[in-house]
Design a protein around this motif. Structure first.
Motif, PDB file in Angstrom:
ATOM      1  N   GLU A 160       0.830  -1.202   0.000  1.00  0.00           N
ATOM      2  CA  GLU A 160       0.000   0.000   0.000  1.00  0.00           C
ATOM      3  C   GLU A 160       0.870   1.260   0.000  1.00  0.00           C
ATOM      4  OE1 GLU A 160      -3.757   2.133   0.220  1.00  0.00           O
ATOM      5  OE2 GLU A 160      -3.044   0.197  -0.538  1.00  0.00           O
ATOM      6  N   ASP A 219      -7.534  10.690  -0.858  1.00  0.00           N
ATOM      7  CA  ASP A 219      -8.546   9.650  -1.047  1.00  0.00           C
ATOM      8  C   ASP A 219      -8.013   8.281  -0.633  1.00  0.00           C
ATOM      9  OD1 ASP A 219     -10.287  11.544  -1.998  1.00  0.00           O
ATOM     10  OD2 ASP A 219      -9.903  11.114  -4.129  1.00  0.00           O
ATOM     11  N   GLU A 279      -7.966   8.053   3.116  1.00  0.00           N
ATOM     12  CA  GLU A 279      -9.312   7.950   3.690  1.00  0.00           C
ATOM     13  C   GLU A 279      -9.922   6.570   3.483  1.00  0.00           C
ATOM     14  OE1 GLU A 279     -11.508  11.130   1.963  1.00  0.00           O
ATOM     15  OE2 GLU A 279     -10.663  12.665   3.312  1.00  0.00           O
ATOM     16  N   HIS A 280      -9.480   5.861   2.455  1.00  0.00           N
ATOM     17  CA  HIS A 280     -10.019   4.525   2.182  1.00  0.00           C
ATOM     18  C   HIS A 280      -8.999   3.423   2.488  1.00  0.00           C
ATOM     19  CE1 HIS A 280     -12.585   7.198  -0.284  1.00  0.00           C
ATOM     20  NE2 HIS A 280     -13.546   6.323   0.027  1.00  0.00           N
ATOM     21  N   CYS A 281      -8.037   3.757   3.304  1.00  0.00           N
ATOM     22  CA  CYS A 281      -7.003   2.783   3.671  1.00  0.00           C
ATOM     23  C   CYS A 281      -7.640   1.618   4.443  1.00  0.00           C
ATOM     24  CB  CYS A 281      -5.943   3.471   4.534  1.00  0.00           C
ATOM     25  SG  CYS A 281      -4.569   2.401   5.001  1.00  0.00           S
ATOM     26  N   PRO A 282      -7.241   0.375   4.156  1.00  0.00           N
ATOM     27  CA  PRO A 282      -7.816  -0.786   4.863  1.00  0.00           C
ATOM     28  C   PRO A 282      -7.535  -0.789   6.365  1.00  0.00           C
ATOM     29  CG  PRO A 282      -6.631  -1.467   2.887  1.00  0.00           C
ATOM     30  CD  PRO A 282      -6.292  -0.029   3.110  1.00  0.00           C
TER      31      PRO A 282
END
Length: 643
Positions: A560, A575, A578-581
């Motif tokens: 990542e 973005d 904010e959408h990191c697992p």
């Protein structure tokens, strides 16, 4: 319960109470002696160990004084006079030996052996985490329970909190005091199992060997010191030929040893998983051997049941203690909310792990001592329960080493290279028995000459001093690193220019100011993970996969981060975060390089040796050219805080 069983139960309770009381008193004496010694060392301005021989000379003087206390204790014990004075001298002498052997060479530095380098970095980070809070939390990752046993580090955190020290600073005194306490408790255990004068000699020998070869990993060294008497206890619990034909419900015999063995295994489970596994393996091997001997002597398979019941009792006690630190991890794993990633804790095979350790073949003082111990183990295997217990322990270690080497075919290991210290401790204990019994046999063969005992004592003392004064040489690299590393105050103990660590204090101040949160409320992505060892921020990624929590999915996190480096605009990065697992970084601590910010990450490349490959990931500065990010240059670092 019969009157006979009731009587045995009463004796058991009384013996257990006396032993526990002595162990507590010995631990207090050891802690006081070590604390006073370390405080005394700290008030004098000593030269650095790696640039002067002054502290080496004073270490030798202190060791001789401590050994003299032990000699006086042995003499008093042999004369059967002033028993409590002898005990206090033995406890004080042994704890003083530990304190001066480690504390004096490290007197001019606030860091422990190996400073904050390599493995000691993650250990310091763990202690810092548990100093910040008594809650069982992962050393690095937010919102995860710990995978590595927290027992030693939790106690260290309470020590740091009590003394008002930072975690990194408390590491050295806690490690040394802990080793002093463990050595004296081991002496008390030995004293309940063998002659008191021999117990002093065995405890001193195993302590010296453990300090030389196990002290850098202080929490495992505690278990090494206790391993010998624990194995003798375990053998006493499982192999009881005098009870042949007795019904388990009518005897209390052996249950004190069951409790003692269970407590040791439980301590192992809370301190160090590898040694716990090896100890369990040794105890199970003992059970198999005891069962075979019982069936052969009683000619019935029913003879196995008493042994099995005691083994279950040992496991139950150990299991209850283990749950004290393992419960959060097990609950998280069993909840289904987290899954094990590609853990690589066993992916390490140095050259020493590819061959059997055979110290008895080395032609030095320790090698000769181990050779004598090996001969004694073989000669006395049929007649001495001590030899049987220690011998099974040695065999278990060698079997574990072979299993570890065989496991390489399956793509893993059992980390057998870390078993050198317990092997040396067991062989050294056997060496003391070999010397004592051998000297007695020679004394009798020579018609008991009047000065023979004095001569034998002189040889033993010369050997003890010779080995002891060489311990700082064995630990020279570890001690030197403690002086060349920069500590949490930004200082190097050898008075040379500090490393970039000296900027950490300013970085910490900026982070607190710009985030407005306590340290444990922020996640920081950085390759300079020693920052996380000094200040209890959570990290987004660990130093290497080998010490990363398997629930954290180390490899996916690295992927990542690499993906972030390919992004083109600040909005894309925002973005992605904010959408990191996982919980995304609240801040980044980079090194600058041209038009980018760099991170040096790692990858597991086992079976290669070295087993870690370093990779550099560069994030363009343009990714942070946005109002969502506050950028501050501090020395060679750039701190980026998300708004």
């Amino acid at each position: 319960m019969s009157e006979r069983a009731s009587g045995r139960a009463a004796v058991l309770a009384r013996q257990a109470g006396n032993a526990a009381g002595e162990a507590v008193l010995a631990a207090v004496v050891a802690a006081v002696v070590a604390a006073i010694g370390l405080e005394a060392f700290s008030v004098v301005h000593w030269p650095a160990f790696n640039s002067s021989n002054v502290t080496r000379a004073l270490t030798t003087v202190g060791q001789v004084a401590a050994l003299a206390m032990l000699v006086v204790a042995v003499v008093l014990l042999r004369l059967r006079t002033w028993g409590w004075v002898a005990k206090l001298l033995s406890w004080g002498g042994l704890s003083a030996f530990v304190t001066v052997t480690l504390g004096m060479p490290l007197a001019a530095t606030k860091l422990y052996l190996f400073g904050m380098s390599v493995d000691q970095e993650f250990r310091t980070q763990y202690l810092t985490r548990l100093t910040d809070s008594a809650a069982l939390r992962d050393m690095n990752y937010a919102e995860l329970p710990p995978f590595y046993p927290a027992g030693w580090f939790w106690l260290g955190g309470r020590f740091a909190s009590l003394t008002g020290m930072a975690g990194w600073e408390a590491f050295k005194p806690f490690a040394i005091i802990g080793l002093a306490v463990a050595a004296t408790v081991a002496l008390v255990l030995w004293s309940t199992l063998i002659r008191a004068d021999w117990a002093v000699a065995v405890a001193a020998a195993t302590t010296a060997v453990t300090l030389a070869y196990g002290a850098p990993e202080a929490y495992s060294a505690v278990l090494t010191l206790l391993l010998g008497p624990a194995l003798v206890l375990a053998w006493g619990a499982l192999y009881r030929p005098a009870e042949s034909g007795e019904d388990m419900e009518t005897t209390a015999g052996g249950w004190g040893a069951v409790v003692g063995t269970g407590l040791f295994l439980g301590l192992g489970a809370t301190f160090y998983s590898l040694y716990f596994g090896v100890a369990v393996f040794a105890v199970c091997l003992m059970a198999v051997i005891a069962a075979g001997l019982a069936v052969r002597s009683q000619h019935t398979w029913r003879a196995i049941w008493p042994i099995l019941v005691r083994l279950i009792g040992i496991g139950a006690i150990a299991g209850v203690l283990a749950l004290a630190v393992w419960t959060p991890f097990l609950l998280k794993f069993l909840s289904g909310k987290a899954s094990l990633g590609s853990g690589s804790a066993f992916h390490y095979l140095p050259e020493t792990g590819s061959r059997l350790p055979l110290p008895m073949t080395e032609f030095d003082l320790l090698g000769v001592f181990c050779l004598a111990g090996t001969i004694w183990l073989v000669l006395r295997a049929g007649s001495s329960r001590r030899a049987q217990a220690l011998g099974i322990g040695v065999v278990a270690i060698y079997l574990w080493c072979l299993l570890s080497m065989a496991a390489t075919a399956a793509g893993t290991t059992l980390l057998s290279f870390r078993l050198e210290s317990p092997l040396l401790a067991l062989l050294s204990a056997a060496g003391v028995f070999a010397f004592a019994e051998g000297a007695r046999a020679v004394y009798q063969a020579l018609n008991e000459p009047s000065r023979f005992r004095i001569a034998a004592a002189a040889v033993a003392l010369a050997g003890a001093i010779g080995f002891s004064q060489g311990i700082p040489t064995v630990l020279a690299t570890e001690i030197t690193t403690a002086y060349t590393d920069t500590d949490g105050n930004g200082d190097r103990a050898d008075k040379r220019a500090p490393s970039a660590v000296s900027y950490y204090r300013e970085i910490d101040a900026k982070l607190l100011e710009q985030t407005g949160r306590p340290r444990d409320g922020s996640v920081v992505l950085t390759a300079d993970t020693s920052f996380l060892a000094i200040y209890p921020y959570f990290g987004f990624q660990a130093l290497t996969s080998h010490y990363a929590n398997p629930l954290a999915d180390f490899a996916a996190r690295t992927a990542e981060i690499q993906r972030w480096s390919t992004l083109k605009t600040p909005q894309e990065l925002t973005d992605a975060l904010e959408h990191c697992p996982w919980r995304a970084p609240d801040a980044f601590l980079f090194r600058r390089s041209g038009d980018g910010y760099t991170l040096r990450l790692s990858q597991d490349v086992y079976p290669n040796d070295p087993n870690v490959k370093r990779i550099t990931v560069t994030l363009p500065k343009a990714l942070f050219d946005d109002g969502h990010y506050r950028i501050t240059d501090i020395g060679p670092f750039t701190l980026v805080v998300r708004a």
